[in-house]
Design a protein around this motif. Sequence first.
Motif, PDB file in Angstrom:
ATOM      1  N   ASN A  68       0.870  -1.176   0.000  1.00  0.00           N
ATOM      2  CA  ASN A  68       0.000   0.000   0.000  1.00  0.00           C
ATOM      3  C   ASN A  68       0.910   1.230   0.000  1.00  0.00           C
ATOM      4  N   TRP A  69       1.161   1.768  -1.177  1.00  0.00           N
ATOM      5  CA  TRP A  69       2.143   2.847  -1.294  1.00  0.00           C
ATOM      6  C   TRP A  69       1.693   4.120  -0.596  1.00  0.00           C
ATOM      7  N   ASP A  70       0.399   4.249  -0.308  1.00  0.00           N
ATOM      8  CA  ASP A  70      -0.068   5.426   0.437  1.00  0.00           C
ATOM      9  C   ASP A  70       0.533   5.481   1.837  1.00  0.00           C
ATOM     10  N   GLU A  71       0.990   4.347   2.342  1.00  0.00           N
ATOM     11  CA  GLU A  71       1.524   4.286   3.703  1.00  0.00           C
ATOM     12  C   GLU A  71       3.054   4.208   3.746  1.00  0.00           C
ATOM     13  N   VAL A  72       3.689   4.321   2.588  1.00  0.00           N
ATOM     14  CA  VAL A  72       5.147   4.148   2.523  1.00  0.00           C
ATOM     15  C   VAL A  72       5.828   5.507   2.448  1.00  0.00           C
ATOM     16  N   PRO A  73       6.773   5.806   3.340  1.00  0.00           N
ATOM     17  CA  PRO A  73       7.510   7.068   3.252  1.00  0.00           C
ATOM     18  C   PRO A  73       8.467   7.059   2.071  1.00  0.00           C
ATOM     19  N   VAL A  74       8.893   8.236   1.672  1.00  0.00           N
ATOM     20  CA  VAL A  74       9.810   8.356   0.533  1.00  0.00           C
ATOM     21  C   VAL A  74      11.150   8.912   1.018  1.00  0.00           C
ATOM     22  N   PRO A  75      12.233   8.576   0.332  1.00  0.00           N
ATOM     23  CA  PRO A  75      13.529   9.152   0.716  1.00  0.00           C
ATOM     24  C   PRO A  75      13.567  10.630   0.362  1.00  0.00           C
ATOM     25  N   GLY A  76      14.186  11.435   1.225  1.00  0.00           N
ATOM     26  CA  GLY A  76      14.238  12.876   0.979  1.00  0.00           C
ATOM     27  C   GLY A  76      15.578  13.373   0.485  1.00  0.00           C
ATOM     28  N   ASP A  77      16.556  12.468   0.315  1.00  0.00           N
ATOM     29  CA  ASP A  77      17.908  12.903  -0.022  1.00  0.00           C
ATOM     30  C   ASP A  77      17.982  13.684  -1.321  1.00  0.00           C
ATOM     31  N   PHE A  78      17.131  13.363  -2.313  1.00  0.00           N
ATOM     32  CA  PHE A  78      17.166  14.042  -3.606  1.00  0.00           C
ATOM     33  C   PHE A  78      16.834  15.524  -3.473  1.00  0.00           C
ATOM     34  N   CYS A  79      16.161  15.888  -2.375  1.00  0.00           N
ATOM     35  CA  CYS A  79      15.754  17.276  -2.146  1.00  0.00           C
ATOM     36  C   CYS A  79      16.466  17.884  -0.932  1.00  0.00           C
ATOM     37  N   GLY A  80      17.539  17.249  -0.501  1.00  0.00           N
ATOM     38  CA  GLY A  80      18.287  17.786   0.634  1.00  0.00           C
ATOM     39  C   GLY A  80      17.631  17.559   1.972  1.00  0.00           C
ATOM     40  N   ILE A  81      16.794  16.516   2.070  1.00  0.00           N
ATOM     41  CA  ILE A  81      16.101  16.186   3.316  1.00  0.00           C
ATOM     42  C   ILE A  81      16.652  14.868   3.836  1.00  0.00           C
ATOM     43  N   PRO A  82      17.169  14.812   5.047  1.00  0.00           N
ATOM     44  CA  PRO A  82      17.734  13.559   5.561  1.00  0.00           C
ATOM     45  C   PRO A  82      16.656  12.535   5.894  1.00  0.00           C
ATOM     46  N   GLY A  83      16.974  11.265   5.690  1.00  0.00           N
ATOM     47  CA  GLY A  83      16.086  10.187   6.112  1.00  0.00           C
ATOM     48  C   GLY A  83      14.863  10.034   5.233  1.00  0.00           C
ATOM     49  N   LEU A  84      13.804   9.475   5.831  1.00  0.00           N
ATOM     50  CA  LEU A  84      12.559   9.208   5.123  1.00  0.00           C
ATOM     51  C   LEU A  84      11.501  10.264   5.450  1.00  0.00           C
ATOM     52  N   ALA A 142      13.381  19.662  -7.535  1.00  0.00           N
ATOM     53  CA  ALA A 142      14.151  18.452  -7.827  1.00  0.00           C
ATOM     54  C   ALA A 142      13.192  17.292  -8.042  1.00  0.00           C
ATOM     55  N   VAL A 143      13.649  16.294  -8.818  1.00  0.00           N
ATOM     56  CA  VAL A 143      12.865  15.081  -9.050  1.00  0.00           C
ATOM     57  C   VAL A 143      13.795  13.878  -8.943  1.00  0.00           C
ATOM     58  N   ALA A 144      13.185  12.705  -8.752  1.00  0.00           N
ATOM     59  CA  ALA A 144      13.982  11.476  -8.658  1.00  0.00           C
ATOM     60  C   ALA A 144      13.074  10.275  -8.822  1.00  0.00           C
ATOM     61  N   TYR A 145      13.680   9.142  -9.115  1.00  0.00           N
ATOM     62  CA  TYR A 145      13.021   7.852  -9.005  1.00  0.00           C
ATOM     63  C   TYR A 145      13.546   7.188  -7.734  1.00  0.00           C
ATOM     64  N   ALA A 146      12.673   6.964  -6.756  1.00  0.00           N
ATOM     65  CA  ALA A 146      13.059   6.242  -5.541  1.00  0.00           C
ATOM     66  C   ALA A 146      12.939   4.746  -5.817  1.00  0.00           C
ATOM     67  N   VAL A 147      13.968   3.990  -5.460  1.00  0.00           N
ATOM     68  CA  VAL A 147      14.001   2.561  -5.747  1.00  0.00           C
ATOM     69  C   VAL A 147      13.841   1.774  -4.445  1.00  0.00           C
TER      70      VAL A 147
END
Length: 224
Positions: A68-84, A142-147
């Motif tokens: 359920n991707w609505d409940e999954v955090p995203v990585p913030g590194d691509f935008c200068g945000i540490p962690g999830l 910024a944009v990214a593909y999170a894997v």
Amino acid sequence: MPHGLKRTIRLTALLTVLLMTGACDTAQPAPPVEQSASGPTASGSAPAPSPDASLVVGPAPADLRDVNWDEVPVPGDFCGIPGLVPVDHTGDAMATSRTWGPVRVTRTTNILYGDTDGDRRDEAVVFVGCDDNGATQNEGIAVAYAVYAHVGKNLVVLGSMTPRQKTTQYHTRLVGAEFEPGRIIVHEKWYRPNDGHCCPSGDATTVWTREGNRLKPGAPRVTS
């Protein structure tokens, strides 16, 4: 020898003995503490992370299509945000970037799947972006593909694949990804000097190689 003089000599000798004994019992400075090789370096910096360090999201289903991707955090590194970054069901979240300050992080529902490590379990590629939430006229920052992938029984973030073809205006777009053994090929649209914002005319691909639980980008290849 006069009795008074003998008594003075005995007292002097006794005081000498007491002073020597007290000196031996005086607390000595503690020896210097040897710094552990695994601790911070002399400059105060932390030790380098493990090459296979990944961001663990939590337990993973056998098939990532069941997430359920609505409940999954995203990585913030691509935008200068540490962690999830926890993202709500709308696909948005507010966060603070170390580079740009307050930003909005977005995630799309268009998920791509494919197997790169041959374990017959697909990885997932999720498009993410960030912007200044309308503070300026900029469309995005910024944009990214999170894997995402299985590591053991966990769902982890392998990394964020960002555009590699540089342009002098606007931001290069990500327009697709292909999975192959040991790598992910990312398709990019980039702007030539005379391109309008609507229509980037350049095409490029970047091959991201999977090395353990890390993704390493190659040089972008311009295809048109």
